[in-house]
Design a protein around this motif. Structure first.
Motif, PDB file in Angstrom:
ATOM      1  N   ASP A   1       0.794  -1.237   0.000  1.00  0.00           N
ATOM      2  CA  ASP A   1       0.000   0.000   0.000  1.00  0.00           C
ATOM      3  C   ASP A   1       0.825   1.284   0.000  1.00  0.00           C
ATOM      4  O   ASP A   1       0.264   2.378   0.064  1.00  0.00           O
ATOM      5  CB  ASP A   1      -0.984   0.005   1.173  1.00  0.00           C
ATOM      6  CG  ASP A   1      -0.299   0.079   2.539  1.00  0.00           C
ATOM      7  OD1 ASP A   1       0.946   0.200   2.591  1.00  0.00           O
ATOM      8  OD2 ASP A   1      -1.016   0.012   3.562  1.00  0.00           O
ATOM      9  N   GLY A   2       2.168   1.183  -0.078  1.00  0.00           N
ATOM     10  CA  GLY A   2       2.990   2.384  -0.185  1.00  0.00           C
ATOM     11  C   GLY A   2       2.974   3.280   1.029  1.00  0.00           C
ATOM     12  O   GLY A   2       3.355   4.452   0.948  1.00  0.00           O
ATOM     13  N   SER A   3       2.555   2.756   2.183  1.00  0.00           N
ATOM     14  CA  SER A   3       2.546   3.573   3.397  1.00  0.00           C
ATOM     15  C   SER A   3       3.970   3.742   3.928  1.00  0.00           C
ATOM     16  O   SER A   3       4.862   2.945   3.636  1.00  0.00           O
ATOM     17  CB  SER A   3       1.644   2.949   4.463  1.00  0.00           C
ATOM     18  OG  SER A   3       2.036   1.621   4.750  1.00  0.00           O
ATOM     19  N   ILE A   4       4.164   4.784   4.709  1.00  0.00           N
ATOM     20  CA  ILE A   4       5.502   5.145   5.191  1.00  0.00           C
ATOM     21  C   ILE A   4       6.074   4.055   6.092  1.00  0.00           C
ATOM     22  O   ILE A   4       5.397   3.539   6.976  1.00  0.00           O
ATOM     23  CB  ILE A   4       5.441   6.476   5.968  1.00  0.00           C
ATOM     24  CG1 ILE A   4       5.091   7.627   5.023  1.00  0.00           C
ATOM     25  CG2 ILE A   4       6.765   6.759   6.679  1.00  0.00           C
ATOM     26  CD1 ILE A   4       4.853   8.946   5.743  1.00  0.00           C
ATOM     27  N   CYS A   5       7.335   3.736   5.863  1.00  0.00           N
ATOM     28  CA  CYS A   5       8.072   2.797   6.703  1.00  0.00           C
ATOM     29  C   CYS A   5       9.211   3.573   7.361  1.00  0.00           C
ATOM     30  O   CYS A   5      10.320   3.630   6.851  1.00  0.00           O
ATOM     31  CB  CYS A   5       8.605   1.652   5.850  1.00  0.00           C
ATOM     32  SG  CYS A   5       9.575   0.464   6.768  1.00  0.00           S
ATOM     33  N   ALA A   6       8.914   4.218   8.492  1.00  0.00           N
ATOM     34  CA  ALA A   6       9.868   5.132   9.123  1.00  0.00           C
ATOM     35  C   ALA A   6      10.648   4.499  10.264  1.00  0.00           C
ATOM     36  O   ALA A   6      11.638   5.062  10.719  1.00  0.00           O
ATOM     37  CB  ALA A   6       9.139   6.373   9.643  1.00  0.00           C
ATOM     38  N   PHE A   7      10.194   3.335  10.753  1.00  0.00           N
ATOM     39  CA  PHE A   7      10.884   2.675  11.858  1.00  0.00           C
ATOM     40  C   PHE A   7      10.435   1.223  11.907  1.00  0.00           C
ATOM     41  O   PHE A   7       9.425   0.844  11.305  1.00  0.00           O
ATOM     42  CB  PHE A   7      10.587   3.371  13.199  1.00  0.00           C
ATOM     43  CG  PHE A   7       9.121   3.469  13.525  1.00  0.00           C
ATOM     44  CD1 PHE A   7       8.479   2.466  14.230  1.00  0.00           C
ATOM     45  CD2 PHE A   7       8.377   4.569  13.116  1.00  0.00           C
ATOM     46  CE1 PHE A   7       7.124   2.549  14.521  1.00  0.00           C
ATOM     47  CE2 PHE A   7       7.022   4.669  13.403  1.00  0.00           C
ATOM     48  CZ  PHE A   7       6.391   3.651  14.109  1.00  0.00           C
ATOM     49  N   GLU A   8      11.204   0.408  12.639  1.00  0.00           N
ATOM     50  CA  GLU A   8      10.873  -0.998  12.807  1.00  0.00           C
ATOM     51  C   GLU A   8       9.996  -1.166  14.053  1.00  0.00           C
ATOM     52  O   GLU A   8      10.386  -0.744  15.145  1.00  0.00           O
ATOM     53  CB  GLU A   8      12.150  -1.821  12.971  1.00  0.00           C
ATOM     54  CG  GLU A   8      13.006  -1.870  11.719  1.00  0.00           C
ATOM     55  CD  GLU A   8      12.798  -3.163  10.968  1.00  0.00           C
ATOM     56  OE1 GLU A   8      12.844  -4.231  11.592  1.00  0.00           O
ATOM     57  OE2 GLU A   8      12.595  -3.097   9.746  1.00  0.00           O
ATOM     58  N   PRO A   9       8.826  -1.772  13.923  1.00  0.00           N
ATOM     59  CA  PRO A   9       7.946  -1.922  15.089  1.00  0.00           C
ATOM     60  C   PRO A   9       8.617  -2.639  16.254  1.00  0.00           C
ATOM     61  O   PRO A   9       8.437  -2.264  17.409  1.00  0.00           O
ATOM     62  CB  PRO A   9       6.773  -2.738  14.537  1.00  0.00           C
ATOM     63  CG  PRO A   9       6.774  -2.476  13.082  1.00  0.00           C
ATOM     64  CD  PRO A   9       8.211  -2.309  12.699  1.00  0.00           C
ATOM     65  N   GLY A  10       9.420  -3.665  15.957  1.00  0.00           N
ATOM     66  CA  GLY A  10      10.048  -4.442  17.016  1.00  0.00           C
ATOM     67  C   GLY A  10      11.111  -3.684  17.781  1.00  0.00           C
ATOM     68  O   GLY A  10      11.552  -4.121  18.845  1.00  0.00           O
ATOM     69  N   ASP A  11      11.537  -2.540  17.258  1.00  0.00           N
ATOM     70  CA  ASP A  11      12.585  -1.758  17.912  1.00  0.00           C
ATOM     71  C   ASP A  11      12.034  -0.839  18.997  1.00  0.00           C
ATOM     72  O   ASP A  11      12.786  -0.218  19.736  1.00  0.00           O
ATOM     73  CB  ASP A  11      13.322  -0.930  16.855  1.00  0.00           C
ATOM     74  CG  ASP A  11      14.658  -0.427  17.351  1.00  0.00           C
ATOM     75  OD1 ASP A  11      15.304  -1.133  18.126  1.00  0.00           O
ATOM     76  OD2 ASP A  11      15.051   0.683  16.957  1.00  0.00           O
ATOM     77  N   GLU A  12      10.712  -0.730  19.062  1.00  0.00           N
ATOM     78  CA  GLU A  12      10.044   0.112  20.056  1.00  0.00           C
ATOM     79  C   GLU A  12      10.457   1.578  19.960  1.00  0.00           C
ATOM     80  O   GLU A  12      10.466   2.306  20.954  1.00  0.00           O
ATOM     81  CB  GLU A  12      10.278  -0.426  21.476  1.00  0.00           C
ATOM     82  CG  GLU A  12       9.738  -1.840  21.670  1.00  0.00           C
ATOM     83  CD  GLU A  12       9.862  -2.334  23.098  1.00  0.00           C
ATOM     84  OE1 GLU A  12      10.121  -1.506  23.991  1.00  0.00           O
ATOM     85  OE2 GLU A  12       9.707  -3.542  23.313  1.00  0.00           O
ATOM     86  N   THR A  13      10.813   2.013  18.752  1.00  0.00           N
ATOM     87  CA  THR A  13      11.087   3.434  18.542  1.00  0.00           C
ATOM     88  C   THR A  13       9.846   4.262  18.843  1.00  0.00           C
ATOM     89  O   THR A  13       9.926   5.354  19.400  1.00  0.00           O
ATOM     90  CB  THR A  13      11.536   3.668  17.090  1.00  0.00           C
ATOM     91  OG1 THR A  13      12.723   2.910  16.852  1.00  0.00           O
ATOM     92  CG2 THR A  13      11.808   5.133  16.818  1.00  0.00           C
ATOM     93  N   TRP A  14       8.684   3.724  18.439  1.00  0.00           N
ATOM     94  CA  TRP A  14       7.406   4.354  18.774  1.00  0.00           C
ATOM     95  C   TRP A  14       6.416   3.240  19.043  1.00  0.00           C
ATOM     96  O   TRP A  14       6.352   2.256  18.293  1.00  0.00           O
ATOM     97  CB  TRP A  14       6.911   5.241  17.638  1.00  0.00           C
ATOM     98  CG  TRP A  14       5.669   6.016  17.991  1.00  0.00           C
ATOM     99  CD1 TRP A  14       5.616   7.245  18.577  1.00  0.00           C
ATOM    100  CD2 TRP A  14       4.307   5.598  17.807  1.00  0.00           C
ATOM    101  NE1 TRP A  14       4.309   7.627  18.772  1.00  0.00           N
ATOM    102  CE2 TRP A  14       3.488   6.630  18.305  1.00  0.00           C
ATOM    103  CE3 TRP A  14       3.710   4.457  17.271  1.00  0.00           C
ATOM    104  CZ2 TRP A  14       2.094   6.563  18.284  1.00  0.00           C
ATOM    105  CZ3 TRP A  14       2.324   4.372  17.251  1.00  0.00           C
ATOM    106  CH2 TRP A  14       1.531   5.427  17.747  1.00  0.00           C
ATOM    107  N   LEU A  15       5.639   3.383  20.122  1.00  0.00           N
ATOM    108  CA  LEU A  15       4.659   2.375  20.506  1.00  0.00           C
ATOM    109  C   LEU A  15       3.267   2.985  20.532  1.00  0.00           C
ATOM    110  O   LEU A  15       3.100   4.194  20.736  1.00  0.00           O
ATOM    111  CB  LEU A  15       4.995   1.807  21.890  1.00  0.00           C
ATOM    112  CG  LEU A  15       6.336   1.075  22.021  1.00  0.00           C
ATOM    113  CD1 LEU A  15       6.598   0.735  23.484  1.00  0.00           C
ATOM    114  CD2 LEU A  15       6.358  -0.181  21.168  1.00  0.00           C
ATOM    115  N   MET A  16       2.257   2.139  20.339  1.00  0.00           N
ATOM    116  CA  MET A  16       0.871   2.600  20.384  1.00  0.00           C
ATOM    117  C   MET A  16       0.610   3.353  21.683  1.00  0.00           C
ATOM    118  O   MET A  16       0.968   2.890  22.769  1.00  0.00           O
ATOM    119  CB  MET A  16      -0.075   1.409  20.282  1.00  0.00           C
ATOM    120  CG  MET A  16      -0.074   0.735  18.918  1.00  0.00           C
ATOM    121  SD  MET A  16      -0.847   1.752  17.647  1.00  0.00           S
ATOM    122  CE  MET A  16      -2.573   1.573  18.084  1.00  0.00           C
ATOM    123  N   GLY A  17       0.017   4.518  21.562  1.00  0.00           N
ATOM    124  CA  GLY A  17      -0.304   5.319  22.725  1.00  0.00           C
ATOM    125  C   GLY A  17       0.756   6.344  23.077  1.00  0.00           C
ATOM    126  O   GLY A  17       0.520   7.205  23.927  1.00  0.00           O
TER     127      GLY A  17
END
Length: 291
Positions: free
Chosen positions: A166-182
């Motif tokens: 879908d071409g959405s932004i890939c700015a960080f790796e979720p598993g790295d916890e750079t940014w978390l929900m909330g």
């Protein structure tokens, strides 16, 4: 070289040295040496970024707050049970006053399943090129936010470091916890802004600045430049001196079949309903229809 390009060059050089810039109000990116009262210095407040400095290059890790490998960020459909949280929607809404100070052109739409944001990042002072960000924030805690970026609101920014398909932004790796929900929406928008600034550098200088992640040999071979950092675990080596020789060997391109399966045998591109909103002013799509 004009002042805007000179500043962009400095930012790129600092990213290559793993020195992160600052983000000022309006989504203006400045070199770390010009920081006064930024939202924060990207990378410096991230405990995982600090830990990564002490890790050996052979250790398996999932990247930093720079642009990441697209395949690792793809989110195929799953049978995960939805976890709906009205509190997170209220938390995000409670941040909107601060968000509109940090990003003054922010517009907000709410729906039953989450929130849409449309905002603008100026990127560099004095530049006539900016990034328009369209962000969806679902209530479902099993779904990460999605965002798309457009040069001056007109031309989609991609394909490097965007998600499949879908071409959405890939700015960080979720598993790295750079940014978390909330966590802070301003921090999330700042990460998207830095991603767009890296694309600006790519546009002007022909290479992606700073460390990056790509777990698939075909992806690296087809997209990475020789003088970019490699996307494997040896993150501090240049691609030509690291994985390129083995990636170029036919047996290492067997990942093409897996890569093609991941991307759905097609190019990355924003959903039609997202483009219809941006280009034709049609209604925003329902958030959960994008997952």
């Amino acid at each position: 070289m004009n002042c805007v390009k000179q500043q962009l060059e400095v930012i790129g050089m600092q990213l290559d040295s793993n020195i992160f810039p600052c983000i000022k109000d309006g989504g203006i990116v400045v070199p770390s040496t010009q920081c006064n009262t930024p939202h924060f210095m990207l990378g410096e407040i991230d405990k995982h970024e600090q830990q990564r400095q002490r890790r050996p290059s052979t250790e398996s890790w999932q990247g930093n707050s720079g642009g990441q490998g697209a395949t690792s960020r793809s989110r195929p459909a799953s049978n995960t049970t939805q976890i709906i949280c009205s509190d997170i929607k209220q938390k995000y809404l409670s941040e909107m006053e601060a968000v509109k100070v940090a990003y003054p052109r922010t517009q907000v739409w709410t729906e039953d399943n989450g929130i849409w944001l449309l905002t603008n990042s100026a990127l560099l002072e004095g530049s006539n090129l900016s990034a328009t960000l369209l962000v969806c924030l679902p209530n479902d805690l099993t779904k990460l936010p999605k965002a798309w970026a457009f040069w001056n609101g007109l031309i989609w920014i991609g394909e490097r470091h965007t998600n499949f398909p879908d071409g959405s932004i890939c700015a960080f790796e979720p598993g790295d916890e750079t940014w978390l929900m909330g966590q802070s929406l301003i921090k999330l928008l700042d990460l998207y802004t830095l991603w767009a600034c890296r694309h600006y550098y790519l546009k002007e200088f022909g290479r992606w600045p700073g460390y990056q992640v790509a777990h698939n040999a075909y992806e690296r071979f087809s997209e990475f430049k020789d003088d970019e950092f490699c996307g494997c675990n040896n993150f501090d080596k240049k691609y030509k001196d690291c994985c390129k020789p083995k990636d170029s060997v036919a047996k290492h391109l067997e990942g093409v079949s897996n890569f093609s399966w991941v991307i759905g045998l097609g190019k990355r591109t924003p959903p039609v309903r997202v483009l219809d909103f941006m280009y034709l002013g049609k209604p925003l799509p329902k958030i959960m229809s994008l997952y």
